[in-house]
Structure formats: structure tokens, C-alpha cells
Write a protein that holds these residues in place. Structure first.
Motif, mmCIF file in Angstrom:
data_model
loop_
_atom_site.group_PDB
_atom_site.id
_atom_site.type_symbol
_atom_site.label_atom_id
_atom_site.label_comp_id
_atom_site.label_asym_id
_atom_site.label_seq_id
_atom_site.Cartn_x
_atom_site.Cartn_y
_atom_site.Cartn_z
ATOM 1 N N PHE C 18 0.835 -1.205 0.000
ATOM 2 C CA PHE C 18 0.000 0.000 0.000
ATOM 3 C C PHE C 18 0.874 1.261 0.000
ATOM 4 C CE2 PHE C 18 -1.829 3.263 2.824
ATOM 5 C CZ PHE C 18 -2.875 3.676 2.022
ATOM 6 N N LEU C 21 2.504 1.815 -3.284
ATOM 7 C CA LEU C 21 1.563 2.334 -4.282
ATOM 8 C C LEU C 21 1.348 3.834 -4.096
ATOM 9 C CD1 LEU C 21 -1.115 -0.516 -4.294
ATOM 10 C CD2 LEU C 21 0.490 0.016 -6.118
ATOM 11 N N LYS C 51 3.274 -0.475 -10.403
ATOM 12 C CA LYS C 51 2.126 -0.444 -9.502
ATOM 13 C C LYS C 51 1.180 -1.609 -9.784
ATOM 14 C CE LYS C 51 0.134 3.694 -8.769
ATOM 15 N NZ LYS C 51 -0.455 4.957 -9.280
ATOM 16 N N ALA C 52 0.901 -1.809 -11.065
ATOM 17 C CA ALA C 52 -0.021 -2.887 -11.425
ATOM 18 C C ALA C 52 0.550 -4.238 -11.001
ATOM 19 C CB ALA C 52 -0.294 -2.870 -12.927
ATOM 20 N N VAL C 55 0.030 -4.828 -7.325
ATOM 21 C CA VAL C 55 -1.356 -5.204 -7.014
ATOM 22 C C VAL C 55 -1.608 -6.653 -7.417
ATOM 23 C CG1 VAL C 55 -3.778 -4.730 -7.507
ATOM 24 C CG2 VAL C 55 -2.185 -2.838 -7.230
ATOM 25 N N ILE C 56 -1.184 -7.009 -8.637
ATOM 26 C CA ILE C 56 -1.444 -8.373 -9.126
ATOM 27 C C ILE C 56 -0.736 -9.398 -8.238
ATOM 28 C CG2 ILE C 56 -1.016 -9.962 -11.020
ATOM 29 C CD1 ILE C 56 -1.382 -7.631 -12.938
ATOM 30 N N PHE C 59 -1.761 -8.070 -3.713
ATOM 31 C CA PHE C 59 -3.176 -7.933 -3.372
ATOM 32 C C PHE C 59 -3.984 -9.072 -3.992
ATOM 33 C CE2 PHE C 59 -3.398 -3.065 -2.465
ATOM 34 C CZ PHE C 59 -2.716 -3.285 -1.277
ATOM 35 N N MET C 60 -3.618 -9.460 -5.207
ATOM 36 C CA MET C 60 -4.381 -10.512 -5.881
ATOM 37 C C MET C 60 -3.750 -11.885 -5.687
ATOM 38 S SD MET C 60 -5.280 -8.337 -9.321
ATOM 39 C CE MET C 60 -6.751 -9.125 -9.935
#
Lengths: 543, 222, 109
Positions: C18, C21, C51-52, C55-56, C59-60
Motif C-alpha cells: 500500500f 503504491l 504499480k499494477a 497489485v497483481i 493484493f491478488m
């Protein structure tokens, strides 16, 4: 009374007789019933699309435009194209036979997401009804490709409604593909490894891959075209700085692979049929399996060959031209392997086998003429002529529909539990083959002579071949009408089908015809490769 | 064979197979979403390449403060979503509800700011196809119709993104309702997990939209 | 009954991602204010990709997921790149015959 009681007792429980109400059909989550729902709607669309084709061929019997006006003719070929491509060919084999067979072939009780499966059917029906409404009331005259800026700025008729209909239908296609892929990944019976999967499954997996990856692009493209038509935002309008060729790129990014959505399942059917009726393991199983995937992958990098005469850069054209030849390699592998499978096999010329052999021949012609069109220089001469029409009808009708008919005849006893008349079926297979060639072979010559597509009047010197083609179309029409009659007849009066009428090895043939609602009494355990025809005669007992 | 809290559908062999199937199904769905947005990104690439000045002129019309705040809001919502999934995995039922509500609020804030932005565009006559007379006097070499392309893509992309947010807000409300009744446990919380994937995906789309739409030629001064 | 429970990612990983990001967001806005010529867009996209990926991956949970999940993500991204790359073979070379690197094929140029 006693006899009735025993008759009821003898009737085994099947997915067809568990419940007879209309509700039980319309709300079913059984993949077999959903397959049949698809089959019914697909047949209706095929008949309507065929009617449009018949009108086109009647008009083209004479050089003058004497049956319909040009504006009506434009609506006829557009309606024919849209219905046949989006609402018949793309769902044909995967959604009907694929739905019915995937769980049976991999030893599962159902597809991974049964509710989603039913939703796909409803989306298909809704999208189809919208497009059909648009085509019947008002019609559209853009051609099935919706090229901008004509479709967004100038075309009359209900373009918007059709675009929305196809958009919705696209989601049906995406969800079906997604469902099948998850099913094949996660629902296989114990022991059913990837290289024990039937070749039909491999081809459907490749098909689903295309459906999942390519369809969203055409969906958003058609959405943009609809916005452009409604609001004139300029996104594809050259007058406002937009690029019409960009539309063609995005459109063919889907629509070229879409041809492989049609042909790959037919190839899978052919692999099954050829092996079964040669009583031989397919020659080079893994090559046939992996060539399906290769066709799917190559299909994504060749779309630019539809744009050779647009203002696409010639450098891009060269790249796409060279890449297009790549598709010939896996296709040829398949053809050679089918022929080698038959070599020294004990070939039985049953109805499905006639379709299978017909497929190989017609697909070869369609594929080889595709190479002509893939070479940029040749294509400049042949673009938008009847040569193109003949080429893709050899693939889509001679390939995809022959495969569909072959598959339907092959699995009909399993689906309905009834046998059709082999004599009539063979007769109709031969009629279809002859009628097809008479219809479309003259079009190669017409195209080479320079007759353009999409005109309702033409120069008188083209008439001979056009008359031949129209005559062939009526033979073809008869050939397609016959199965409707004997299939329906077989449902009511046909002999009961045994579990395995063809002596095939697939898992689906080891269970009763028609299958139980839950497919297998106990989950089968697979211990050997598919297609074990040689030399032992033992039968695997499952369920 | 399945534990009491797991709803196992008849056609699956066990809960693990069911969860696995749902998860890869969701991932495949997200791949279709990538391609769906991909068509729009392709159009963006084509037209930005053709009309760089017009895109800069259009971008100048956006409010960078709103854009940045919204980016930060969405990242916060991604954190709260990840924490909701985490709470579910460790079985803290109350925390699931709390984090889902926080995510919902942040999603609402994002949509609210987006609505204000859209309203500004409407007032500034910057909506192509509806009313489009933007003020671009600072760019004498730029054709209005090409700025229109920029705004068509701006509304197409952010509109599609906002639509996904709205759908997400609807689904999250349902999840909050279920979670408040204790439906999700450490053993079974697949819906929360799958929704989390969806929510993060929507965040990723914005991560690209933000620099592509808001940050063009910022150094030339606003 | 689940005999291989979900991989529980420690909360500090989420917090770290976080914060990263947030920092990258500020960084990308700041970077846009410096004139780097054509490299502004490159830098912006590099930051967006980082950033992507964060997240991938975290977070994912792709970092902790099965090979199949990874393969699906990669397949999707590759298809997207195919769409971009081969469309660009056209868009970027349309002007080449006229001796320009401008995208002259687009009407209005």
C-alpha cells in the motif's frame, strides 16, 4: 395394465425422461439438456440463414436484378452473413455437441458452472432475437463486417439494434468458452490426464481459448461503433479524424480467430469419426492435439490479411502475409494424420464417416485456396470477388457444417437413444457433398474471372457459372432438408440405440444411451489412453 | 465429506475442486476484461500517436487534483479490500464486515468525485456528441475535432471503468449483507476472495488510466 | 476439511505494498511535471506497470498462486501485447513509403 407397468419399469431412467415439463427444460442446469436447447435454436437460425441464401441464389440466376431491388439484396446478404456467422456457426458445434459431450468425455457430472451455462443460452437467445428483429423489420445493409464509416454514418436500417444483439451474444460465447476451459482444467475424472483426453476435447479447449481471449475485443469494438453511430463522436469517422482502418484491425482481431472457432471443433469431430470408423488409434495423437492449440495461437497473429487493400501499411501487410502461411502447417499436419489414420485401417463408410471424409477433402480445398489469398499480390486481384466467397464457404460450409453434420450423425444415438435410417442418411450425405461442390466450385472460377461479391446484377458472361451455382444450391437445400425429416422420424419411430452402436472407445460410449441425468453412476477412473482399438477386444466398464 | 459450512454443489467431487474452479473461472473472466479494456487502450494508442498535441490540449482540461485524489482513494480501497479478504481467511467475521464497509465508502467517494468531474465537463461543454465547444485557445495548431477524440476516449474509458465500479459497489453491498450474517468463515469465503480479485482489477485499470489521461505534458504548465 | 489452507499473507506485506503504491502515485505526478521529452510517457508507463504488478502479485495473491493462475494472467497479457504490437506494425509504418515517421495513414494528418 400389467403390461404398461412392466413397460414403464423397463424404461431406464435417462436425462430425457426424468421430467417432461417445459419448465424443467427452460430452467435446466443439465449440460445435456442445455446442449439440446442450443441445438434447437441453432437449427432455427440455420433455416433462416439458409432461406436468405436461397433468395440470394435465386436472384443471381439471371444477370439482371429482377427478383429484388439492390437495397433488398444488400439486406439479404447482410442478414445471411450475420445469422450464419454469429448465430449459427460460432455456437454450432461447441455450444450444442460440446455442451453435451465435454462432461461425458472427461468423466464429469456436469460443466463447472451449470447456472452460467444456462445463462449463456439465454444471452444467446436474447441477442439472437434482437438481431433477428432488426434483420426482419427494416433490415441492415452493412454486410456482416459492419465496416465504418458506412455502418456508423450512412447505412439505413436498424444497425444499432443488431450491434447490441451481437454484443450480448458475444457474452454468451465468452461465458461458454470460460465454462468449458474451467471444466476441462478442473473437472476431469481421476486418471484423465491431458494426453488421455479425446481429440474432440483438445479442439474444444483451443476453441474456448479463442472465445475467451478474442471475443471481448469485438464486443468493445461494436460498442464503440454503436456509440459512433448514436453520438457521432468521431472515433472511427475519417471526417472527424478517426481511423476506419483501426476498426478493421479491432474487428478482424476477433473475426479471423472466429473462423477457427468454427473450424476447430469440426476438426475435433473429424478426428473422432476417422478414428472410430477406421477402428484405429489416430495416427500421431499428440500432433493432432497440439496442432489444435497451434491453430488457435497462430490465428491471433494473421488478421491483417483481411486488410491488404485497405490503407494498411504494406510493411504490416508483408508481416501478416508471411504469418498467414504459418496456419497451413498445423492444418496440414491434421490432414496428413487423418489420412494416415485411415491407411490400413478397417474403414467403414457409415454416414458420419462420409461426412468425415467429405470434410477432409473440402477443408483441403478451402485451406489451399486460403494460401492464394494470403499472398498479398494475388489477394489484390482476388479481394472482394467470388473467389473469396468460395474460399470461405469451403471452410465454413464444407468444413464447419460438414463437421457439425458428421458429429450430429455420430452422436445422435447417444443424444436421443434412437437410431436414424442409415440409408437415407448416407443418401443425404452424398447429396450434400455433391450439392455443395456444385454450388461453390463455380464461384472459384467466377471470382478468378473477376465477378465481384455483393452485387445483385452482373455481366452476362458470368451467367453460366451462376446458374450452375444456383442449381447446386437447390441440391444442397434438399440435402439439408432430408436430415430434418429422418432425424425427427427417428425420435418417434426409430429403433432403440444400444450404448455403443459404432464400437467406439470414448468414455461417452461406455454409458447407456441416452445417458443418466448425472452421467455416471460412480465417477469413472481412467487407466489407459483413449482410442485403444488394437488388438485386445476388452471393454471398459464404467458406471 | 465437506465440512458443515461449505456449500458444495452436487457436480463437484470436493470443496477444494469447487473453490479451485471458481478461482480460475474468475481469473479467466478478468482476462476477458483485460481484452475488453484492451480494445479501448488500442484506440487510445492509435489516436494519441496521431494527435499528440490535441491529446495534450484535452488533458489540460482535466482537474489533476481530482484525478490524484481519486487514485489515492482507489489505492486505499484496494488495501481495505485486501484486508477484508485477509480477515476472512483468518476467520475474523466482524473485521470482514468492517473492511468491506470501508471499501464500499471509498468506492462511493471515488464515484462521487468522478461525478463532480463529469459535471465540470458538462459545464465546460466538453462532452463529445452531446455538447462540445471546448476552450482551447492556448493551442492554435490543434483541431477541435481531434480534441473531441481525446474526450471520446476519456469518457469511453473512465465511463466503462466507472460502470465496473458501480457494479462492484452493488456486489459489495450484497457481500456486506451476507458477511454481517456470518456467512463467510475461514474455511469458506470464496465470494469475498473472488470479489477482491475483481475490485483489484478495477483498481489496476485506473492505475493505467490516470497517467494516460491526466498526466499528458504536465510539465508545460497548467 | 480443507487440507491445504489458503496461504495467509502477513498484514505487513499489504501495508508495505500500500505504501509503495502511494509513493509511486506521488512520484508519477511529480515526474510528469519535469520535461523529459518523449520519455515522460515511458516513465509514466513504467511506474504504472510497477504499480499494477504489485497489485497483481500481492493484493491478488498471484505470487502465491498456482502455475495455472500465473499462466492465465500471462496468456491474457500476451494476447493484449499481440493486439497492440501487430496493430502498431501498421500504424507506425504507414508513413514509411512517404519517407516520414509520422502516422500519416490516419486521415486528417
Amino acid at each position: 395394465m400389467e403390461t404398461v407397468a412392466t413397460a414403464v419399469e423397463r424404461e431406464p431412467r435417462t436425462y430425457l425422461n426424468v421430467d417432461h415439463t417445459l419448465k424443467s427444460w427452460l430452467l435446466t442446469e443439465d449440460h445435456k439438456r442445455i446442449g439440446i436447447l442450443y441445438l434447437i435454436v441453432i437449427t432455427i437460425f440455420f433455416a433462416i440463414g439458409g432461406l436468405f441464401a436461397a433468395l440470394i441464389r435465386i436472384e443471381l440466376t439471371t444477370p439482371a436484378g429482377d427478383l429484388v431491388e439492390s437495397s433488398v439484396y444488400n439486406r439479404l446478404f447482410t442478414g445471411h452473413g450475420i445469422i450464419m456467422v454469429f448465430f449459427f456457426l460460432i455456437p454450432s458445434i461447441p455450444a450444442s455437441l460440446g455442451n453435451f459431450l465435454i462432461p461425458l468425455m472427461i468423466g464429469a457430472k456436469d460443466v463447472a458452472f451449470p447456472k452460467l451455462n444456462l445463462l449463456s443460452w439465454y444471452l444467446y437467445v436474447i441477442g439472437g432475437s434482437m438481431a433477428l428483429t432488426a434483420i426482419i423489420y427494416g433490415g441492415i445493409d452493412t454486410g456482416w463486417t459492419f465496416y465504418v464509416p458506412f455502418s456508423t454514418g450512412y447505412a439505413s436500417g436498424m444497425v444499432m439494434l443488431t450491434l447490441v444483439g451481437i454484443f450480448i451474444n458475444g457474452f454468451s460465447s465468452i461465458l461458454t468458452g470460460l465454462n468449458f476451459m474451467v471444466t476441462i482444467h478442473r473437472m476431469r475424472a481421476p486418471g484423465m490426464t491431458w494426453f488421455r483426453l479425446p481429440l474432440f476435447i483438445w479442439s474444444l479447449y483451443s476453441t474456448s481459448l479463442i472465445q475467451v481471449l478474442a471475443t471481448p475485443v469485438v464486443a468493445v469494438t461494436l460498442l464503440l461503433a454503436a456509440l459512433e453511430r448514436g453520438l457521432h463522436i468521431g472515433i472511427f469517422d475519417p471526417a472527424l479524424g478517426g481511423d476506419p482502418v483501426l476498426f478493421q484491425h479491432l474487428f478482424w482481431f476477433y473475426s479471423h480467430p472466429a473462423v477457427y472457432i468454427m473450424i476447430l471443433p469440426a476438426m475435433g469431430v473429424t478426428s473422432e469419426i476417422i478414428s472410430t470408423f477406421s477402428k484405429k488409434e489416430p495416427f500421431g495423437y499428440s500432433f493432432i492435439a497440439l496442432s489444435s492449440l497451434a491453430i488457435a495461437v497462430f490465428g491471433f497473429i494473421v488478421w491483417g490479411h483481411h486488410l491488404f487493400v485497405s490503407s494498411q501499411s504494406v510493411y504490416a501487410g508483408m508481416v501478416f502475409s508471411i504469418l498467414s502461411y504459418l496456419v497451413a502447417i498445423p492444418s496440414a499436419i491434421k490432414v496428413f494424420n487423418w489420412v494416415s489414420t485411415m491407411y490400413k485401417g478397417s474403414v467403414e463408410l457409415t454416414t458420419p464417416m462420409l461426412y468425415g471424409i467429405g470434410f477432409i477433402g473440402l477443408f483441403t480445398i478451402g485451406g489451399l485456396t486460403g494460401l492464394f489469398l494470403a499472398s498479398m499480390g494475388m489477394d489484390v486481384h482476388l479481394t472482394d470477388t467470388y473467389f473469396v466467397i468460395a474460399h470461405f464457404h469451403y471452410i465454413m460450409v464444407g468444413g464447419a457444417i460438414m463437421g457439425f453434420m458428421g458429429g450430429l450423425h455420430f452422436w445422435w444415438p447417444k443424444i436421443t437413444g434412437k437410431l436414424y435410417s442409415e440409408t437415407w442418411a448416407r443418401l443425404s450425405a452424398i447429396i450434400i457433398f455433391l450439392g455443395f461442390n456444385l454450388t461453390f466450385f463455380p464461384q472459384f472460377i467466377l471470382g478468378y474471372m473477376g465477378m465481384p461479391r455483393r452485387y445483385h446484377v452482373y455481366a452476362p458472361e458470368f451467367q453460366v457459372f451462376n446458374v450452375l451455382s444456383s442449381a447446386g444450391a437447390s441440391v444442397l437445400g434438399l440435402g439439408y432438408a432430408l436430415p430434418l425429416v429422418y432425424f425427427l422420424w427417428s425420435i418417434f419411430f426409430g429403433k432403440k440405440a444400444p450404448a455403443n452402436p459404432w464400437g467406439a472407445t470414448g468414455l461417452e460410449w461406455q454409458i447407456q444411451s441416452p445417458p443418466l441425468p448425472e452421467n455416471f453412476e460412480i465417477t469413472p477412473v481412467i487407466t489407459e489412453a483413449p482410442y485403444h482399438y488394437a488388438p485386445s477386444e476388452e471393454v471398459v466398464h464404467v458406471g | 465429506m465437506a465440512s458443515h459450512s461449505v456449500t458444495l454443489r452436487h457436480h463437484f467431487e470436493n470443496a477444494e475442486q469447487q473453490k479451485d474452479a471458481s478461482t480460475i473461472g474468475m481469473w479467466m473472466f478478468l482476462v476477458t476484461e483485460i481484452m475488453f479494456f484492451g480494445g479501448l487502450f488500442m484506440a487510445y494508442i492509435a489516436y494519441r500517436g496521431a494527435y499528440p498535441e490535441a491529446f495534450a490540449a484535452g488533458s489540460e482540461k482535466l482537474n489533476i487534483v481530482y484525478g490524484t485524489i481519486n487514485t489515492l482513494v482507489l489505492i486505499c480501497s484496494s488495501l481495505t479490500m485486501a484486508m477484508a479478504v485477509h480477515s476472512a481467511a483468518v476467520g475474523k467475521k466482524k473485521m470482514i464486515v468492517l473492511f468491506l464497509i470501508l471499501t464500499l465508502i471509498l468506492g462511493g467517494v471515488f464515484l462521487g468525485i468522478k461525478a463532480v468531474e463529469y459535471h465540470d465537463k458538462y459545464v465546460g461543454h466538453e462532452i463529445p456528441g452531446v455538447n462540445f465547444h471546448p476552450e482551447i485557445d492556448g493551442h492554435p495548431n490543434v483541431a477541435v475535432q481531434n480534441v473531441s477524440l481525446y474526450f471520446a476516449l476519456y469518457f469511453g474509458m473512465t465511463g466503462l471503468h466507472a460502470m465496473h465500479m458501480i457494479v462492484g459497489v452493488g456486489m459489495i453491498s450484497f457481500l456486506i449483507f451476507k458477511a454481517s450474517r456470518g456467512a463467510y468463515t475461514a474455511e469458506w469465503h470464496t465470494p469475498v476472495e473472488l470479489f477482491g480479485l475483481y475490485w483489484h482489477f478495477v483498481d489496476i485499470v485506473w492505475i493505467f488510466l490516470f497517467p494516460l489521461l491526466y498526466l499528458i505534458d504536465l510539465h508545460q504548465g497548467r | 476439511m480443507s487440507n491445504h489452507p489458503d496461504h495467509i499473507v502477513p498484514v505487513r506485506v499489504y501495508i508495505f505494498v500500500f505504501l509503495a503504491l502511494m509513493v509511486f502515485t506521488v512520484l508519477t505526478v511529480y515526474a510528469a511535471t519535469i520535461d523529459l521529452g518523449r520519455y515522460n510517457i515511458v516513465l509514466a508507463l513504467v511506474i504504472a506497470c510497477i504499480k499494477a504488478s504489485l497489485v497483481i502479485m500481492f493484493f491478488m495473491h498471484v505470487y502465491y498462486s498456482s502455475k495455472l493462475t500465473k499462466a492465465i494472467v500471462i496468456a491474457g497479457l500476451c494476447t493484449l501485447m499481440i493486439l497492440f504490437f501487430f496493430t502498431l506494425t501498421d500504424l507506425a509504418t504507414r508513413g514509411a513509403l512517404q519517407g516520414t515517421t509520422d502516422w500519416v495513414g490516419v486521415p486528417g494528418r
